[in-house]
Design a protein around this motif. Structure first.
Motif, PDB file in Angstrom:
ATOM      1  N   UNK A  61     -49.902 -55.430  37.668  1.00  0.00           N
ATOM      2  CA  UNK A  61     -51.196 -55.307  36.987  1.00  0.00           C
ATOM      3  C   UNK A  61     -51.026 -55.630  35.521  1.00  0.00           C
ATOM      4  N   UNK A  62     -51.986 -56.394  34.981  1.00  0.00           N
ATOM      5  CA  UNK A  62     -51.986 -56.735  33.565  1.00  0.00           C
ATOM      6  C   UNK A  62     -53.405 -56.612  33.028  1.00  0.00           C
ATOM      7  N   UNK A  63     -53.575 -55.768  32.013  1.00  0.00           N
ATOM      8  CA  UNK A  63     -54.876 -55.591  31.366  1.00  0.00           C
ATOM      9  C   UNK A  63     -55.987 -55.314  32.379  1.00  0.00           C
ATOM     10  N   UNK A  64     -55.660 -54.542  33.418  1.00  0.00           N
ATOM     11  CA  UNK A  64     -56.644 -54.182  34.431  1.00  0.00           C
ATOM     12  C   UNK A  64     -56.853 -55.216  35.512  1.00  0.00           C
ATOM     13  N   UNK A  65     -56.162 -56.358  35.423  1.00  0.00           N
ATOM     14  CA  UNK A  65     -56.271 -57.407  36.433  1.00  0.00           C
ATOM     15  C   UNK A  65     -55.098 -57.338  37.408  1.00  0.00           C
ATOM     16  N   UNK A  66     -55.335 -57.788  38.631  1.00  0.00           N
ATOM     17  CA  UNK A  66     -54.271 -57.911  39.628  1.00  0.00           C
ATOM     18  C   UNK A  66     -53.666 -59.311  39.525  1.00  0.00           C
ATOM     19  N   UNK A  67     -52.354 -59.376  39.326  1.00  0.00           N
ATOM     20  CA  UNK A  67     -51.660 -60.658  39.173  1.00  0.00           C
ATOM     21  C   UNK A  67     -50.649 -60.808  40.304  1.00  0.00           C
ATOM     22  N   UNK A  68     -50.795 -61.888  41.079  1.00  0.00           N
ATOM     23  CA  UNK A  68     -49.876 -62.196  42.167  1.00  0.00           C
ATOM     24  C   UNK A  68     -49.087 -63.451  41.797  1.00  0.00           C
ATOM     25  N   UNK A  69     -47.770 -63.349  41.832  1.00  0.00           N
ATOM     26  CA  UNK A  69     -46.913 -64.486  41.530  1.00  0.00           C
ATOM     27  C   UNK A  69     -46.253 -64.960  42.821  1.00  0.00           C
ATOM     28  N   UNK A  70     -46.389 -66.251  43.119  1.00  0.00           N
ATOM     29  CA  UNK A  70     -45.867 -66.841  44.349  1.00  0.00           C
ATOM     30  C   UNK A  70     -44.702 -67.764  44.014  1.00  0.00           C
ATOM     31  N   UNK A  71     -43.589 -67.543  44.681  1.00  0.00           N
ATOM     32  CA  UNK A  71     -42.410 -68.383  44.537  1.00  0.00           C
ATOM     33  C   UNK A  71     -42.190 -69.108  45.861  1.00  0.00           C
ATOM     34  N   UNK A  72     -42.187 -70.454  45.878  1.00  0.00           N
ATOM     35  CA  UNK A  72     -42.051 -71.183  47.147  1.00  0.00           C
ATOM     36  C   UNK A  72     -40.722 -70.898  47.841  1.00  0.00           C
ATOM     37  N   UNK A  73     -40.781 -70.753  49.152  1.00  0.00           N
ATOM     38  CA  UNK A  73     -39.572 -70.590  49.956  1.00  0.00           C
ATOM     39  C   UNK A  73     -38.862 -71.931  50.093  1.00  0.00           C
ATOM     40  N   UNK A  74     -39.631 -73.015  50.236  1.00  0.00           N
ATOM     41  CA  UNK A  74     -39.080 -74.363  50.370  1.00  0.00           C
ATOM     42  C   UNK A  74     -38.954 -75.014  49.002  1.00  0.00           C
ATOM     43  N   UNK A  80     -39.353 -78.212  48.552  1.00  0.00           N
ATOM     44  CA  UNK A  80     -40.216 -79.394  48.528  1.00  0.00           C
ATOM     45  C   UNK A  80     -41.644 -79.004  48.163  1.00  0.00           C
ATOM     46  N   UNK A  81     -41.833 -78.560  46.923  1.00  0.00           N
ATOM     47  CA  UNK A  81     -43.148 -78.175  46.451  1.00  0.00           C
ATOM     48  C   UNK A  81     -43.400 -78.797  45.088  1.00  0.00           C
ATOM     49  N   UNK A  82     -44.662 -78.755  44.659  1.00  0.00           N
ATOM     50  CA  UNK A  82     -45.044 -79.354  43.387  1.00  0.00           C
ATOM     51  C   UNK A  82     -44.896 -78.388  42.217  1.00  0.00           C
ATOM     52  N   UNK A  83     -44.559 -77.135  42.491  1.00  0.00           N
ATOM     53  CA  UNK A  83     -44.420 -76.164  41.411  1.00  0.00           C
ATOM     54  C   UNK A  83     -43.302 -75.180  41.736  1.00  0.00           C
ATOM     55  N   UNK A  84     -42.782 -74.567  40.691  1.00  0.00           N
ATOM     56  CA  UNK A  84     -41.737 -73.556  40.821  1.00  0.00           C
ATOM     57  C   UNK A  84     -42.335 -72.160  40.967  1.00  0.00           C
ATOM     58  N   UNK A 138     -49.778 -72.387  37.026  1.00  0.00           N
ATOM     59  CA  UNK A 138     -48.725 -73.075  37.768  1.00  0.00           C
ATOM     60  C   UNK A 138     -47.644 -73.535  36.795  1.00  0.00           C
ATOM     61  N   UNK A 139     -46.389 -73.313  37.149  1.00  0.00           N
ATOM     62  CA  UNK A 139     -45.248 -73.756  36.344  1.00  0.00           C
ATOM     63  C   UNK A 139     -44.398 -74.705  37.176  1.00  0.00           C
TER      64      UNK A 139
END
Length: 216
Positions: free
Chosen positions: A141-154, A156-160, A176-177
């Motif tokens: 949680x940040x500043x009352x917001x819910x933040x979900x961070x996704x890290x690809x298992x594969x 072969x993706x366009x983002x880290x 997206x990073x």
């Protein structure tokens, strides 16, 4: 809001790398985060919003910005229209993705494969279960917001890394990073969830005279 999290995540990853460690969340935490995200996304049938998109370099300096509108309907349908500074339209009808550049009078057509659906907006149009199977999910949680961070298992993706920010039940931001540290930040406003979006919104008619490139 997100800059602090990005710096904190990067510092933690760098320290772990220097020590030869691999960071992973305890299974119970990871499962809880995935369940929380699924609970947010499962009720989402369609989504409409205006957006501002910013591209930032690894130091956080703005490289480019754009504005537009998007319409999304699950499963697999999307219309993404960039209005300024350069017009561009992306449409997915569930089986093919059309990228139209009116300045070049060119349409690129791609099949809906895994790599294409890993782009942030199209990723949202898929099922929540596929999402949580393809990514390790972390929650805070940040500043009352819910933040979900996704890290690809594969690899072969366009983002880290991809972060979704929710204000209560409403998606308000995507971050997206990529592998170079460059970030794409998308902020949504004028949001309507589960409204009435005509199916014609997700149909793309190739303009007469446009060059068509089909990628396979």
């Amino acid at each position: 809001m997100r800059d602090t999290q990005v710096r904190r995540s990067s510092s933690l990853a760098l320290a772990a790398s220097a020590l030869g460690l691999t960071l992973s969340a305890p299974a119970a935490w990871a499962n809880e985060a995935a369940e929380r995200l699924t609970a947010k996304l499962d009720p989402l049938q369609n989504y409409q919003a205006s957006f501002e998109q910013r591209i930032l370099d690894s130091s956080g300096q703005r490289l480019q910005s754009a504005q537009g509108e998007m319409w999304l309907s699950r499963p697999g349908m999307l219309r993404w229209e960039v209005e300024a500074p350069y017009a561009q339209t992306v449409v997915s009808d569930g089986s093919e993705v059309y990228l139209y550049d009116p300045d070049l009078e060119q349409v690129t057509v791609q099949a809906m494969d895994n790599r294409v659906t890993h782009t942030p907006a199209l990723l949202l149009s898929g099922s929540a279960s596929d999402l949580t199977e393809s990514y390790d999910v972390f929650y805070e949680q940040e500043a009352g917001n819910d933040v979900f961070t996704l890290i690809p298992v594969s690899a072969d993706t366009l983002f880290e890394e991809l972060s979704m920010v929710f204000d209560s039940e409403t998606l308000t931001e995507l971050w997206m990073t990529d592998s170079t540290g460059q970030q794409t930040a998308i902020a949504f406003n004028g949001i309507t969830q589960n409204g009435n979006i005509p199916s014609e919104r997700f149909r793309f008619d190739i303009p007469e005279g446009a060059d068509v490139i089909r990628e396979r």
